[in-house]
Design an enzyme around this catalytic site. Structure first.
Site, PDB file in Angstrom:
ATOM      1  N   HIS A  95       0.802  -1.162   0.014  1.00  0.00           N
ATOM      2  CA  HIS A  95      -0.082  -0.415  -0.060  1.00  0.00           C
ATOM      3  C   HIS A  95       0.743   1.227   0.316  1.00  0.00           C
ATOM      4  O   HIS A  95       0.955   2.193  -0.958  1.00  0.00           O
ATOM      5  CB  HIS A  95      -0.797   0.616   1.442  1.00  0.00           C
ATOM      6  CG  HIS A  95      -1.343   1.213   1.633  1.00  0.00           C
ATOM      7  ND1 HIS A  95      -2.391   1.995   0.612  1.00  0.00           N
ATOM      8  CD2 HIS A  95      -2.044   2.079   2.575  1.00  0.00           C
ATOM      9  CE1 HIS A  95      -2.900   3.372   1.226  1.00  0.00           C
ATOM     10  NE2 HIS A  95      -2.517   2.810   2.233  1.00  0.00           N
ATOM     11  N   HIS A 126       3.823   6.452   5.067  1.00  0.00           N
ATOM     12  CA  HIS A 126       2.835   7.162   5.585  1.00  0.00           C
ATOM     13  C   HIS A 126       2.217   6.857   7.078  1.00  0.00           C
ATOM     14  O   HIS A 126       1.504   7.327   7.692  1.00  0.00           O
ATOM     15  CB  HIS A 126       2.222   7.597   4.446  1.00  0.00           C
ATOM     16  CG  HIS A 126       1.211   6.808   4.270  1.00  0.00           C
ATOM     17  ND1 HIS A 126       1.420   6.361   3.511  1.00  0.00           N
ATOM     18  CD2 HIS A 126      -0.393   7.247   4.140  1.00  0.00           C
ATOM     19  CE1 HIS A 126       0.068   5.927   3.311  1.00  0.00           C
ATOM     20  NE2 HIS A 126      -1.102   5.864   3.615  1.00  0.00           N
ATOM     21  N   ASP A 127       2.240   5.691   7.323  1.00  0.00           N
ATOM     22  CA  ASP A 127       1.420   4.347   7.800  1.00  0.00           C
ATOM     23  C   ASP A 127       2.502   4.213   9.075  1.00  0.00           C
ATOM     24  O   ASP A 127       1.813   3.467   9.890  1.00  0.00           O
ATOM     25  CB  ASP A 127       1.008   3.671   7.472  1.00  0.00           C
ATOM     26  CG  ASP A 127      -1.016   3.934   6.716  1.00  0.00           C
ATOM     27  OD1 ASP A 127      -1.184   5.177   7.149  1.00  0.00           O
ATOM     28  OD2 ASP A 127      -1.379   3.270   5.929  1.00  0.00           O
ATOM     29  N   GLU A 175       1.543   5.526  12.749  1.00  0.00           N
ATOM     30  CA  GLU A 175      -0.110   5.579  13.332  1.00  0.00           C
ATOM     31  C   GLU A 175      -0.397   4.075  13.848  1.00  0.00           C
ATOM     32  O   GLU A 175      -0.315   3.173  14.937  1.00  0.00           O
ATOM     33  CB  GLU A 175      -0.637   5.991  12.281  1.00  0.00           C
ATOM     34  CG  GLU A 175      -2.475   5.294  12.719  1.00  0.00           C
ATOM     35  CD  GLU A 175      -2.616   5.994  14.074  1.00  0.00           C
ATOM     36  OE1 GLU A 175      -1.887   6.858  14.650  1.00  0.00           O
ATOM     37  OE2 GLU A 175      -3.411   5.714  14.822  1.00  0.00           O
ATOM     38  N   ASP A 176       1.026   2.944  12.927  1.00  0.00           N
ATOM     39  CA  ASP A 176      -0.198   1.906  12.849  1.00  0.00           C
ATOM     40  C   ASP A 176       1.399   0.422  13.425  1.00  0.00           C
ATOM     41  O   ASP A 176       1.485  -0.402  13.618  1.00  0.00           O
ATOM     42  CB  ASP A 176      -0.207   1.118  11.596  1.00  0.00           C
ATOM     43  CG  ASP A 176      -1.164   1.757   9.878  1.00  0.00           C
ATOM     44  OD1 ASP A 176      -1.771   2.130  11.703  1.00  0.00           O
ATOM     45  OD2 ASP A 176      -1.296   1.692   9.683  1.00  0.00           O
ATOM     46  N   ASP A 187      -3.324   8.779  -0.952  1.00  0.00           N
ATOM     47  CA  ASP A 187      -3.847   7.345  -0.213  1.00  0.00           C
ATOM     48  C   ASP A 187      -4.541   7.290  -0.432  1.00  0.00           C
ATOM     49  O   ASP A 187      -5.372   5.912  -0.370  1.00  0.00           O
ATOM     50  CB  ASP A 187      -3.326   7.927   0.496  1.00  0.00           C
ATOM     51  CG  ASP A 187      -4.151   6.679   2.327  1.00  0.00           C
ATOM     52  OD1 ASP A 187      -3.288   5.953   1.840  1.00  0.00           O
ATOM     53  OD2 ASP A 187      -4.307   7.246   3.741  1.00  0.00           O
TER      54      ASP A 187
HETATM   55 MN    MN Z   1      -2.725   5.057   3.652  1.00  0.00          MN
END
Ligand code: MN
Length: 745
Positions: free
Chosen positions: A59, A84-85, A88-89, A153
């Site tokens: 992704h 980008h993730d 957060e993840d 995104d």
């Molecule tokens: Mn994303």
């Protein structure tokens, strides 16, 4: 865990990305940054998979690829997209990113993380989704690239939406059509906007989408034959003139065709401008591109006759999002109108890649003007966001209003030009110049003629505002102004007044109920709010407190049935993941009565595509899927969506409105009522007819069983002698009425 095949797939996708990045990697450090951020992200997401089963890291790689190949941003943006993730993840923090990759990239990742976090915190019943969007827009002020990466995104998530559950699809598609597509448009990212719209349609209206795309495929051969025939003489003449160019026939997007069908209530066969011809030329040096555009225009119009009112000159005055081109519509072979778009290579790149291309050309010392427009817009967004009076939901509504509008250019008395959104009135212009001017305005001289505050301004008008010291903003103005700025200023003035009125109104109402021995309950408000034209309690109290409405007929209102009709015998298909009303039945399909209400804005009937929303009282309100109100609700309160279907039973009747038009003659009214009540045995609730200059127009409100039934009635009525058309009152119309009706008593 990942298999060898997974690792191979990841490797291949990343190699492909690296290849796409080759043109933007100017130094070995550039490439190293991309490789390093990839390794970091790949490590962080290791072992995690997407809903569809593929490794998660694919992704971010895909988002990074969109960022570089489809938008044309640089190395830092690619790095931020890859990361980008991560924050957060995974367990990594923004500080970790900063230590490894520096402050700039860390700030971008931080912005992207905040947006995502806000979106996932979105609890039920709040305006959390709106808050999330607001946060996203806040990043505009720091770095527009964050928004652009967020759009990439979203685009990738839309491309892979098939893996999600149906209610998630609906929520995400609605958000996309409500905010992301307009945002892409505003930033000049046309291709991305178009794809977002098409994908959103594909998941919201799969059948419509398929019908249109099938039809386009079916007509392709004859269309390209026409295009070849149309282009041939143009190609010959442009070559003779030594112009270097490419020419293409482009089909309109499925979404824009669908939108047109909805708006004009026509079938695809009735849309004549399904495509446009685009000419992109390589400019010759030292001749203004503008001159070259008009030169090509004159060559084309020597061949084909132009439609005089269909010339769009965005070369002289570019659109606010930077778009430049010369459009015209000409009469092609066989009497078919065709739109021709003329652009230089530079204009074309700006049109395709929007904002990113702007920067590129600005750095070369061109396009000062366009940059100014965008800067100005961003500053406006910033101002509105920083205003303390602005509630997120309200802000978003108005912000959205301003996303799609095109502009008019008007002059101040001193001859300065001011760009305003199309449809602006005098008062919008006054607020655009200065808050105080707007607050004190009572009228204007437009081209030296006195006009009211609500007069729309037109391209080229010279506008001089007339003020009075005793003037102040009034509520009614909110129905006339269209710019976010004017609305916001008027509201902040009215806010103080409003708070007093609210307290007054609440007391008045409570006293009135006490007098009658009634306790204020949800039931009471269900009756009272629609009766007094209010959408919520606050609005009702304020109107009451301000004396806009009075409680004279309260007794009557309390006795009446609730305005939203309760209907029975629906079957609801509730997906397993949604807990429903704490109901005890475990089967998937339930029949629930009493809690279902028909939305008054679009009045769906069996046969319409529908969507349900849980309301605060635990019931479900049913809208047509195409209802603007429903799209807005889904974009803000996705958690309230209830998948719902019509049952096959036809037990009760639904209220519906049809609009008739025709030539007046003696006895026509009798004929209509004979056909409906006599022949068809259908109950008419209200019949409203107006006749003027031999034409009559009217609305018939009647009870039908379903959509088929209604269509049958309309056909019957349309066949009556003298009747020209019988149409169902559309959502758009209804919605407008609701939107304008809320602010006035
Ligand atoms: Mn994303």
């Amino acid at each position: 865990m990942f298999t060898e095949a997974d690792d191979k797939m990841i490797r291949e996708h990343f190699d492909d990305l690296l290849e796409c990045c080759a043109p933007i990697c100017r130094t070995p450090e550039d490439k190293k940054l991309i490789v390093d951020t990839f390794n970091f992200a790949n490590d962080a997401h290791r072992g995690v998979r997407r809903k569809s089963g593929i490794p998660y890291i694919l992704h971010p790689i895909a988002v990074a690829k969109i960022v570089v190949s489809e938008i044309g941003l640089g190395v830092k943006s690619v790095a931020a997209a890859l990361l980008h993730d991560v924050v957060e993840d995974t367990d990594y923090t923004v500080e970790d990113i900063e230590t490894r990759f520096g402050k700039k990239i860390a700030t971008m990742v931080d912005g992207l993380t905040k947006i995502k976090k806000a979106s996932e915190l979105a609890g039920s019943g709040s305006s959390a989704q709106a808050e999330n969007f607001k946060k996203m827009l806040l990043t505009l002020s720091d770095d527009v690239r964050v928004i652009i990466i967020k759009l990439a995104d979203r685009l990738h998530n839309m491309r892979t939406l098939g893996a999600m559950s149906v209610d998630k699809q609906m929520k995400i598609s609605s958000e996309t059509i409500y905010l992301f597509a307009p945002l892409a448009h505003r930033l000049g990212l046309y291709n991305i906007k178009t794809e977002l719209e098409n994908l959103s349609l594909k998941y919201s209206f799969p059948e419509d989408y398929k019908k249109i795309s099938d039809k386009l495929a079916e007509t392709e051969a004859s269309r390209s034959e026409f295009i070849d025939k149309f282009n041939a003489p143009i190609i010959e003449r442009l070559n003779e003139n030594g112009i270097e160019f490419t020419i293409k026939g482009r089909v309109k997007s499925i979404y824009s065709i669908w939108k047109k069908m909805q708006r004009k209530m026509v079938t695809i066969d009735e849309i004549y401008d399904l495509f446009a011809i685009r000419i992109v030329f390589k400019p010759i040096p030292f001749v203004p591109e503008k001159t070259q555009c008009w030169n090509i225009y004159s060559i084309i119009t020597d061949l084909y006759k132009p439609k005089p009112d269909r010339i769009r000159d965005w070369v002289n005055i570019p659109k606010a999002n930077g778009y430049e081109a010369l459009h015209c519509t000409v009469m092609g072979p066989g009497g078919v109108w065709a739109e021709v778009q003329i652009r230089s290579e530079r204009m074309d790149e700006i049109a395709e890649k929007g904002f990113a291309a702007h920067w590129k050309y600005k750095e070369r010392g061109k396009g000062e003007n366009r940059e100014g427009e965008l800067d100005k817009w961003i500053k406006e967004v910033q101002n509105a966001l920083n205003s303390p009076t602005e509630d997120a939901v309200e802000f978003l509504d108005e912000f959205k209003l301003n996303l799609y509008t095109s502009e008019v250019v008007v002059f101040t008395p001193k001859g300065e030009t001011i760009t305003m959104p199309k449809g602006s009135v005098v008062l919008d212009f006054a607020y655009e110049i200065h808050t105080n001017l707007g607050n004190k305005a009572i009228g204007a001289k437009i081209n030296h003629k006195i006009e009211s505050l609500y007069t729309p301004i037109k391209n080229g008008d010279q506008v001089e505002i007339i003020t009075s010291e005793t003037a102040h903003p009034v509520l009614a103005s909110l129905d006339h102004v269209i710019t976010a700025k004017a609305k916001q200023k008027i509201k902040s003035f009215l806010k103080k007044e409003r708070e007093n009125n609210l307290a007054n109104g609440m007391k008045l109402f409570e006293d009135a109920l006490k007098e009658r021995g009634v306790t204020p309950s949800a039931r009471v408000f269900h009756k009272v709010l629609p009766a007094y034209n209010s959408t919520n309690k606050d609005e009702f109290y304020v109107k009451l407190g301000a004396g806009i409405i009075s409680l004279d007929n309260l007794d009557k209102v309390l006795k009446e049935n609730a305005a939203t009709k309760l209907i029975k015998y629906w079957s609801l298909q509730v997906s397993n993941t949604i807990k429903f009303f704490g109901g005890s039945k475990s089967d998937n399909q339930k029949t629930i009565d009493e809690q279902i209400k028909v939305a008054q804005c679009c009045m769906p009937i069996p046969g319409d595509e529908i969507i349900g929303f849980r309301d605060d009282d635990g019931g479900v309100i049913v809208h047509k899927k195409s209802c603007d109100e429903a799209i807005m609700l889904a974009s803000r309160h996705g958690e309230k969506i209830v998948p719902i279907k019509w049952s096959s039973e036809k037990i009760i009747s639904f209220l519906s409105v049809i609009e008739v038009r025709g030539i007046d003659r003696m006895g026509i009214l009798r004929d209509i009522s004979n056909v409906i009540t006599g022949e068809m045995n259908i109950n008419i609730r209200k019949l409203q007819i107006e006749s003027h200059d031999g034409i009559f127009e009217g609305e018939i409100t009647l009870y039908v069983k379903d959509k088929k039934d209604l269509e049958h009635v309309m056909n019957k009525v349309a066949s009556i002698k003298g009747i020209e058309s019988a149409k169902r009152v559309s959502d758009e119309y209804k919605h407008n009425v609701a939107a304008n009706g809320t602010k006035q008593a």
